[in-house]
Motif scaffolding. Sequence first.
Motif, short mmCIF file in Angstrom:
data_model
loop_
_atom_site.label_atom_id
_atom_site.label_comp_id
_atom_site.label_asym_id
_atom_site.label_seq_id
_atom_site.Cartn_x
_atom_site.Cartn_y
_atom_site.Cartn_z
N UNK A 99 -8.97 -8.14 22.67
CA UNK A 99 -8.16 -8.98 21.80
C UNK A 99 -8.25 -8.53 20.35
N UNK A 100 -9.37 -7.92 19.97
CA UNK A 100 -9.54 -7.42 18.60
C UNK A 100 -8.63 -6.22 18.37
N UNK A 101 -8.65 -5.28 19.31
CA UNK A 101 -7.84 -4.07 19.16
C UNK A 101 -6.35 -4.42 19.26
N UNK A 102 -6.00 -5.29 20.18
CA UNK A 102 -4.60 -5.71 20.31
C UNK A 102 -4.11 -6.38 19.02
N UNK A 103 -4.95 -7.22 18.43
CA UNK A 103 -4.57 -7.91 17.19
C UNK A 103 -4.38 -6.93 16.04
N UNK A 104 -5.16 -5.86 16.02
CA UNK A 104 -5.00 -4.86 14.96
C UNK A 104 -3.64 -4.18 15.07
N UNK A 105 -3.11 -4.06 16.28
CA UNK A 105 -1.77 -3.53 16.46
C UNK A 105 -0.71 -4.55 16.14
N UNK A 106 -0.92 -5.78 16.53
CA UNK A 106 0.06 -6.84 16.29
C UNK A 106 0.28 -7.05 14.79
N UNK A 107 -0.79 -6.91 14.00
CA UNK A 107 -0.70 -7.13 12.56
C UNK A 107 -0.55 -5.83 11.77
N UNK A 108 -0.39 -4.70 12.47
CA UNK A 108 -0.26 -3.40 11.79
C UNK A 108 -1.38 -3.18 10.79
N UNK A 109 -2.60 -3.47 11.21
CA UNK A 109 -3.75 -3.42 10.30
C UNK A 109 -3.95 -1.99 9.77
N UNK A 110 -3.90 -1.80 8.46
CA UNK A 110 -4.03 -0.46 7.88
C UNK A 110 -5.48 -0.08 7.62
N UNK A 111 -6.29 -0.09 8.66
CA UNK A 111 -7.72 0.22 8.53
C UNK A 111 -8.25 0.66 9.90
N UNK A 112 -9.32 1.45 9.91
CA UNK A 112 -9.80 2.04 11.17
C UNK A 112 -10.75 1.16 11.98
N UNK A 113 -10.40 -0.10 12.18
CA UNK A 113 -11.25 -0.96 12.99
C UNK A 113 -11.33 -0.49 14.45
N UNK A 114 -10.21 -0.18 15.12
CA UNK A 114 -10.35 0.33 16.50
C UNK A 114 -11.19 1.60 16.57
N UNK A 115 -11.01 2.49 15.61
CA UNK A 115 -11.78 3.74 15.60
C UNK A 115 -13.27 3.46 15.42
N UNK B 298 0.83 -1.20 0.00
CA UNK B 298 0.00 0.00 0.00
C UNK B 298 0.87 1.25 0.00
N UNK B 299 0.50 2.20 -0.82
CA UNK B 299 1.15 3.50 -0.76
C UNK B 299 0.65 4.23 0.49
N UNK B 300 1.46 5.14 1.06
CA UNK B 300 0.99 5.87 2.25
C UNK B 300 -0.38 6.51 2.03
N UNK B 301 -1.30 6.20 2.94
CA UNK B 301 -2.64 6.77 2.85
C UNK B 301 -3.62 5.97 2.02
N UNK B 302 -3.18 4.90 1.37
CA UNK B 302 -4.07 4.10 0.54
C UNK B 302 -5.12 3.39 1.38
N UNK B 303 -6.24 3.07 0.75
CA UNK B 303 -7.34 2.38 1.42
C UNK B 303 -7.35 0.90 1.02
N UNK B 304 -7.30 -0.02 1.99
CA UNK B 304 -7.30 -1.45 1.69
C UNK B 304 -8.73 -1.97 1.54
N UNK B 305 -9.29 -1.82 0.36
CA UNK B 305 -10.71 -2.10 0.16
C UNK B 305 -11.08 -3.55 0.49
N UNK B 306 -10.29 -4.49 0.01
CA UNK B 306 -10.61 -5.90 0.25
C UNK B 306 -10.54 -6.23 1.74
N UNK B 307 -9.53 -5.72 2.42
CA UNK B 307 -9.40 -5.96 3.85
C UNK B 307 -10.57 -5.37 4.61
N UNK B 308 -10.94 -4.11 4.28
CA UNK B 308 -12.05 -3.50 5.02
C UNK B 308 -13.36 -4.22 4.76
#
Length: 341
Positions: free
Chosen positions: A64-80, A25-35
Amino acid sequence: MRDLFDTTVQRLFGDLATPELVMALEPGDWPAELWDAIADSGFSVASAPEDAGGAGSDWNDLYVVVRASGRHAVPAPLPEALLANWLLGRAGLDAQSGAVTFAASATLKLDNGTVSGQLDDVPWGRHATHVVALAGRQVVLLRNGDAVSVSLTLNMAGEPRDTLSFAGAEVLASAPLPASLPDDILLLGGAMLRAAQLAGALQAVLDMTVRYAGERSQFGRPISGFQAIQHRLAVLAEHTAAAMVASEAAFAESGETLDRLAIMAAKVTASEAAGIAADTAHAVHGAIGITEEHALHLLTQRLWSWRSEFGSATYWAQAIGRLACAGGAQQYWPTITRDAA
């Protein structure tokens, strides 16, 4: 429920939020499939009550959901999305299944169902469909597309942190902030989220660094056999464990309201650990750890970014000091041991 969440989210992120995806992903890109996969899983609305379109999950389960988003460096606003939908639910408003985010820093003015003003440092603001914010003591839901201007900014990890400006925009939904919630509830909630994400990233950095130290040989033996390396790995493990415990306690102690002292302590602990972890990991990895091809930077850049978001370690340490001193000498010990009312 917590174990089910942990198993499911680890599988989801392990399959889709891979280092290869994040690096592509380029900086700021949106991961459509992941979201789309996250939305289909129902995790983004899990924090909202069932009658508002969510699952009614509590923060203890969602840790565990929020922690996992950090562990995997998830590039999407799931915690938000979890915090935004939790606040909508607490205000009696329906959850948003799309890419919803929130603004902890807002200068909004309500006027007959419209709103004007500015939202600062909105996570994933350019991509979000909706934004939750406070206009005074009023919870408001805004459509991102109604912003008259969007100032694009990235944090060190390349995640959008944008400024949205509104002028007479329609308020899609609004309700009074519950009396039990403080004016800075979104700042406090954001600090709780980042503490858990930091803990997850710290655990991933520790695992990666220990593994590399066992594989990399120097002078005929793995570098993990050298006492200096062992010492640094031990310190890294200590700080990671402290961040994990503190962040989990913050989620466990939060319910209908968010536990201020536990969250402040968690953010300070995790933020302090972030700098130590990044320094140690890059020192142990040596030159390879600073290359773009290695996944380490995906985590350390987020450690450096997240530690200062929604209040730095200094900000919350000062707040803890004020809280501990507020009741005077008689209340000092009961306050810090959580015996105070």
